[in-house]
Design an enzyme around this catalytic site. Structure first.
Site, mmCIF file in Angstrom:
data_model
loop_
_atom_site.group_PDB
_atom_site.id
_atom_site.type_symbol
_atom_site.label_atom_id
_atom_site.label_comp_id
_atom_site.label_asym_id
_atom_site.label_seq_id
_atom_site.Cartn_x
_atom_site.Cartn_y
_atom_site.Cartn_z
ATOM 1 C CG MET A 89 -1.745 -1.185 1.231
ATOM 2 S SD MET A 89 -2.718 -1.582 -0.224
ATOM 3 C CE MET A 89 -4.126 -0.343 -0.080
ATOM 4 N NE ARG A 90 5.552 3.949 1.178
ATOM 5 C CZ ARG A 90 5.511 5.249 1.760
ATOM 6 N NH1 ARG A 90 4.659 5.614 2.535
ATOM 7 N NH2 ARG A 90 6.683 6.065 1.420
ATOM 8 C CG HIS A 108 -5.978 -1.838 -8.908
ATOM 9 N ND1 HIS A 108 -5.847 -1.004 -7.878
ATOM 10 C CD2 HIS A 108 -7.229 -1.503 -9.644
ATOM 11 C CE1 HIS A 108 -6.764 -0.361 -7.934
ATOM 12 N NE2 HIS A 108 -7.670 -0.455 -8.832
ATOM 13 C CD GLU A 173 -7.142 -9.224 -5.084
ATOM 14 O OE1 GLU A 173 -5.987 -9.403 -4.328
ATOM 15 O OE2 GLU A 173 -8.030 -8.548 -4.728
HETATM 16 C C1 GRF Z 1 -6.349 -7.163 -0.848
HETATM 17 O O1 GRF Z 1 -7.910 -6.060 -1.038
HETATM 18 C C2 GRF Z 1 -6.170 -7.041 -2.432
HETATM 19 O O2 GRF Z 1 -7.347 -6.589 -3.220
HETATM 20 C C3 GRF Z 1 -5.062 -5.872 -2.772
HETATM 21 O O3 GRF Z 1 -4.475 -5.636 -1.401
HETATM 22 C C4 GRF Z 1 -5.504 -6.222 -0.334
HETATM 23 C C5 GRF Z 1 -4.703 -7.285 0.425
HETATM 24 O O4 GRF Z 1 -4.101 -8.308 -0.043
HETATM 25 N N1 GRF Z 1 -4.393 -6.368 -3.577
HETATM 26 P P1 GRF Z 1 -3.243 -9.377 0.777
HETATM 27 O O5 GRF Z 1 -4.200 -10.198 1.429
HETATM 28 O O6 GRF Z 1 -2.290 -8.791 1.571
HETATM 29 O O7 GRF Z 1 -2.529 -10.079 -0.431
#
Ligand code: GRF
Length: 197
Positions: A89-90, A108, A173
């Site tokens: 998340m960066r 994404h 995913e």
């Molecule tokens: C999930 O919501 C995914 O959609 C996004 O990041 C979030 C956490 O993913 N890629 P993860 O469980 O840490 O892989």
């Protein structure tokens, strides 16, 4: 191939990638799992699988560029062929992404180019789309842009909430990311289309 995975949280996508490398579906070895958050649950999971881990707290760096420089150094040491952002998340600076463009991919939780950025599931419901999903793409200087390597879809139903939709997308995913990485590690450039089971 040598694969590095960047996480910020629980790492459920990371685990699926590690599973694929462990069981041979992905012809690669994990050389590093790195988190920008000290409390990322995925770090312990990676360490339990004897994957080298590193925590680089972004809060320790006054400037975004300083964090990215430290991240670059950590990646140089690991010598990955491919870097997977998995719940990372960066927002990365263009100076950094330019150094790894062509070797860095991201997952994404929307069908790009729809819903770049955050809160994709709430926005999908508000937009009234009937089909939603996730995308694996190449990372470029532009946020959630870059070449699309695969997408997986889920139906949106009237009773869906952002939480129920997120859960459906996450299942996809976990199918899509390993499938795309497997292709890239075989030196193929995929454009996968996976529907909900
Ligand atoms: C999930 O919501 C995914 O959609 C996004 O990041 C979030 C956490 O993913 N890629 P993860 O469980 O840490 O892989």
């Amino acid at each position: 191939k040598r694969v590095a995975i960047l996480i910020s949280g629980g790492g459920s996508n990371m685990l699926r990638l590690l599973d694929g490398m462990r069981d041979g579906a992905i012809d690669a070895q994990p050389v590093l799992v790195l988190s920008n958050k000290v409390d990322a649950g995925g770090i312990a999971k990676a360490a339990a699988r004897d994957v080298p881990t590193k925590v680089l707290p972004h809060v320790d760096y006054a400037k975004r560029e300083d964090f990215d420089a430290a991240l670059h150094d950590a990646l140089i040491d690991a010598r990955p062929d491919i870097i997977c952002l998995a719940g990372f998340m960066r927002i990365l600076t263009p100076g950094f992404t330019a150094k790894w463009e062509g070797r860095m991919i991201n997952i994404h939780p929307s069908l790009l180019p729809l819903f770049r950025g955050l809160h994709t599931h709430r926005r999908a419901i508000e937009a009234g789309v009937a089909v939603h999903g996730c995308t694996v793409h190449g990372v470029t200087a532009e946020l959630d842009d870059g070449p699309i390597y695969g997408q997986a879809t889920v139906p949106v139903t009237p009773d869906d909430t952002p939480e129920t939709l997120a859960a459906k997308v996450l299942v996809q995913e976990h199918r899509l990311y390993p499938a795309v990485l497997s292709e890239l590690c075989a030196d193929r450039v995929p454009r996968l289309s996976l529907g909900a089971v």
